[in-house]
Write a protein that holds these residues in place. Structure first.
Motif, PDB file in Angstrom:
ATOM      1  N   GLY A 186       0.856  -1.186   0.000  1.00  0.00           N
ATOM      2  CA  GLY A 186       0.000   0.000   0.000  1.00  0.00           C
ATOM      3  C   GLY A 186       0.886   1.228   0.000  1.00  0.00           C
ATOM      4  N   LEU A 187       0.345   2.325  -0.500  1.00  0.00           N
ATOM      5  CA  LEU A 187       1.131   3.564  -0.456  1.00  0.00           C
ATOM      6  C   LEU A 187       1.369   3.981   0.992  1.00  0.00           C
ATOM      7  CD1 LEU A 187       2.531   5.935  -1.744  1.00  0.00           C
ATOM      8  CD2 LEU A 187       0.305   6.914  -2.313  1.00  0.00           C
ATOM      9  N   ASP A 188       0.466   3.592   1.886  1.00  0.00           N
ATOM     10  CA  ASP A 188       0.646   3.905   3.312  1.00  0.00           C
ATOM     11  C   ASP A 188       2.026   3.467   3.810  1.00  0.00           C
ATOM     12  OD1 ASP A 188      -1.667   5.212   3.977  1.00  0.00           O
ATOM     13  OD2 ASP A 188      -2.729   3.418   4.627  1.00  0.00           O
ATOM     14  N   LEU A 246       4.622   5.852   2.551  1.00  0.00           N
ATOM     15  CA  LEU A 246       4.606   7.127   3.277  1.00  0.00           C
ATOM     16  C   LEU A 246       5.349   7.011   4.609  1.00  0.00           C
ATOM     17  CD1 LEU A 246       0.892   8.191   2.708  1.00  0.00           C
ATOM     18  CD2 LEU A 246       2.929   9.184   1.685  1.00  0.00           C
ATOM     19  N   PHE A 299      -4.365  14.506   3.394  1.00  0.00           N
ATOM     20  CA  PHE A 299      -4.476  13.130   3.884  1.00  0.00           C
ATOM     21  C   PHE A 299      -3.849  13.118   5.282  1.00  0.00           C
ATOM     22  CE2 PHE A 299      -2.734   8.596   3.272  1.00  0.00           C
ATOM     23  CZ  PHE A 299      -3.956   8.017   3.577  1.00  0.00           C
ATOM     24  N   ASN A 357      -6.782  15.032  -1.504  1.00  0.00           N
ATOM     25  CA  ASN A 357      -7.795  14.397  -0.669  1.00  0.00           C
ATOM     26  C   ASN A 357      -7.807  15.204   0.633  1.00  0.00           C
ATOM     27  OD1 ASN A 357      -9.312  12.714   0.939  1.00  0.00           O
ATOM     28  ND2 ASN A 357      -7.762  11.096   1.104  1.00  0.00           N
ATOM     29  N   ASP A 397       1.900  12.926  -3.769  1.00  0.00           N
ATOM     30  CA  ASP A 397       1.017  11.780  -3.593  1.00  0.00           C
ATOM     31  C   ASP A 397       0.006  11.783  -4.738  1.00  0.00           C
ATOM     32  OD1 ASP A 397      -1.128  10.100  -2.804  1.00  0.00           O
ATOM     33  OD2 ASP A 397      -0.520  10.285  -0.703  1.00  0.00           O
ATOM     34  N   ALA A 452      -2.211   9.301  -5.421  1.00  0.00           N
ATOM     35  CA  ALA A 452      -3.125   8.178  -5.185  1.00  0.00           C
ATOM     36  C   ALA A 452      -4.317   8.211  -6.144  1.00  0.00           C
ATOM     37  CB  ALA A 452      -3.619   8.189  -3.734  1.00  0.00           C
ATOM     38  N   TYR A 453      -4.696   9.421  -6.578  1.00  0.00           N
ATOM     39  CA  TYR A 453      -5.903   9.573  -7.414  1.00  0.00           C
ATOM     40  C   TYR A 453      -5.570  10.044  -8.831  1.00  0.00           C
ATOM     41  CZ  TYR A 453      -7.779   9.101  -2.785  1.00  0.00           C
ATOM     42  OH  TYR A 453      -8.058   8.619  -1.540  1.00  0.00           O
ATOM     43  N   THR A 500      -0.879   4.375  -5.928  1.00  0.00           N
ATOM     44  CA  THR A 500      -1.507   3.223  -5.292  1.00  0.00           C
ATOM     45  C   THR A 500      -2.389   2.481  -6.284  1.00  0.00           C
ATOM     46  OG1 THR A 500      -2.934   2.455  -3.509  1.00  0.00           O
ATOM     47  CG2 THR A 500      -3.466   4.602  -4.433  1.00  0.00           C
ATOM     48  N   SER A 517      -4.903   0.856  -4.898  1.00  0.00           N
ATOM     49  CA  SER A 517      -6.087   0.691  -4.041  1.00  0.00           C
ATOM     50  C   SER A 517      -7.323   1.350  -4.623  1.00  0.00           C
ATOM     51  CB  SER A 517      -5.853   1.349  -2.675  1.00  0.00           C
ATOM     52  OG  SER A 517      -4.871   0.677  -1.950  1.00  0.00           O
ATOM     53  N   LYS A 518      -7.137   2.405  -5.362  1.00  0.00           N
ATOM     54  CA  LYS A 518      -8.285   3.247  -5.729  1.00  0.00           C
ATOM     55  C   LYS A 518      -8.804   2.856  -7.110  1.00  0.00           C
ATOM     56  CE  LYS A 518      -7.380   5.348  -1.863  1.00  0.00           C
ATOM     57  NZ  LYS A 518      -8.192   5.223  -0.668  1.00  0.00           N
ATOM     58  N   ARG A 577      -3.420  -4.514  -0.769  1.00  0.00           N
ATOM     59  CA  ARG A 577      -2.348  -3.604  -0.370  1.00  0.00           C
ATOM     60  C   ARG A 577      -1.216  -3.586  -1.405  1.00  0.00           C
ATOM     61  NH1 ARG A 577      -4.036  -0.609   1.126  1.00  0.00           N
ATOM     62  NH2 ARG A 577      -2.658   0.289   2.676  1.00  0.00           N
ATOM     63  N   MET A 578      -1.273  -2.668  -2.322  1.00  0.00           N
ATOM     64  CA  MET A 578      -0.202  -2.526  -3.310  1.00  0.00           C
ATOM     65  C   MET A 578      -0.068  -1.058  -3.698  1.00  0.00           C
ATOM     66  SD  MET A 578       2.182  -3.450  -5.354  1.00  0.00           S
ATOM     67  CE  MET A 578       2.296  -5.180  -5.711  1.00  0.00           C
TER      68      MET A 578
END
Ligand SMILES: Cc1ncc(COP(=O)(O)O)c(C=O)c1O
Length: 347
Positions: free
Chosen positions: A70-72, A75, A101, A149, A176, A178-179, A202, A204-205, A213-214
């Motif tokens: 996950g990007l988490d 981070l 975020f 976000n 980031d 993510a989107y 990510t 995830s979205k 989780r990637m």
């Protein structure tokens, strides 16, 4: 700094509160997972093929990509690598333009860094001058999110360039993304000219792989090195590397979701216009809606009808606001019907 409040585990209703793909992953992912052999699960996972596939998708060389759980995880590793103080050394600073975020804040605290928040303008336009004014000799990370976000708004790519030119040597600018699939825009093509910028992505979205989780970090290998050292050696599972490769063979699935997100946003904007609600035009798969003093009625009314949306009213600049996922059109229609019912009753 208060602890991160993980959203409660709600899986019975319609999850429009965590920006996930509510349609789920490509069927090819399930097929690939079903084909995993016992020995593949028995061994530590190989990463080269998945790294190559992700690098190809992003248009960069594989040595510029680090896969993360996950990007988490990326981070946290980035915060540890760049913000952890050395004995007797200065306290390093991260700059976070708000609203953002919230994990940026928590990771900064966990790594022992000092958070420098830049407060939003009333219209959420990117506060470039305030970010530049916040840079000091101790700045080590600037956390940017494009599109952002919880606002869903994009920032000008030129602001990223300017910040990258102004941070001290040794600092990084983290973007980031993510989107990014929803905005159809990325800073990745410029990374070769900005070695102090690291981009996070990510699956995830847009790709609907949140449960596996990637994520990944993309950037210059020497800037990535300290981060790689802060990532556990085998943190990404065989399921995740298998899934991402399968997902990347099915861009039709992705594109169908992207089209639905665009249609969903148009429907939600029209509903907000009918109800007299303010919203921000989003380049992501969610929309920030201002319900003002009807926020509580909206969030609780939707919850009572099995739809979860995220109250963001305590985030800087977001008083009275909720963030609503706008993915599958059928799910958006369900939410709009509930929103109309709840808010008409609350008038
Ligand atoms: C801006 C942003 N970055 C990172 C993440 C984390 O993504 P992942 O599921 O890959 O850990 C999220 C998830 O909500 C996000 O909104």
């Amino acid at each position: 700094m208060s602890h991160y409040q993980k959203p409660p585990e709600l899986y019975e209703g319609l999850r429009l509160h965590q920006n996930e793909n509510t349609g789920g992953c490509s069927p090819r992912v399930l097929e690939a997972l079903a084909k995993l052999r016992p020995d593949q699960i028995g061994f530590y996972p190989p990463y080269a093929a998945a790294t190559d596939a992700v690098a190809k998708y992003l248009g960069v060389a594989p040595d510029r990509v680090t896969l993360t759980n996950g990007l988490d995880e990326g981070l946290m590793a980035l915060a540890v690598a760049y913000l952890r103080p050395s004995v007797g050394g200065p306290v390093f600073e991260s700059i976070v333009p708000e609203p953002a975020f919230e994990i940026f804040r928590f990771d900064t605290a966990v790594a022992g860094g000092r958070l420098v928040q830049v407060m939003p303008k009333p219209d959420f336009s990117f506060p470039l001058n305030d970010v530049l004014a916040a840079i000091t000799a101790n700045t080590r990370v600037v956390f940017l999110t494009n599109p952002n976000n919880p606002t869903g708004l994009s920032m000008p790519l030129d602001a990223i360039r300017t910040i990258a030119q102004r941070v001290p040597p040794g600092a990084i600018v983290f973007v980031d993304e993510a989107y990014a699939e929803f905005a159809r825009e990325s800073f990745i093509p410029e990374l070769a000219h900005f070695p102090n910028v690291i981009v996070g992505r990510t699956f995830s979205k847009a790709f609907g792989l949140a449960g596996l989780r990637m994520g990944c970090l993309v950037g210059a290998p020497d800037r990535m090195d300290p981060i790689r050292q802060a990532i556990p050696v085998y943190s990404v599972s065989i399921a995740a590397v298998t899934a991402v490769q399968a997902a990347l063979t099915d861009l039709d699935h992705l594109n169908d979701y992207l089209r639905q997100v665009d249609a969903s946003k148009a429907l939600l904007y029209a509903a907000c216009d009918r109800l007299g609600l303010k919203y921000w035009k989003s380049r992501s798969n969610f929309v920030l809606v201002s319900a003002g003093d009807r926020l509580d009625a909206l969030v609780k009314g939707a919850f009572a009808r099995g739809i979860y949306i995220r109250d963001r009213s305590t985030e800087p600049g977001c008083a009275g606001c909720a963030r609503v996922g706008t993915g599958l059109v059928s799910h958006t229609r369900q939410f709009i019907a509930v929103m109309e019912e709840v808010l008409c009753a609350a008038r």
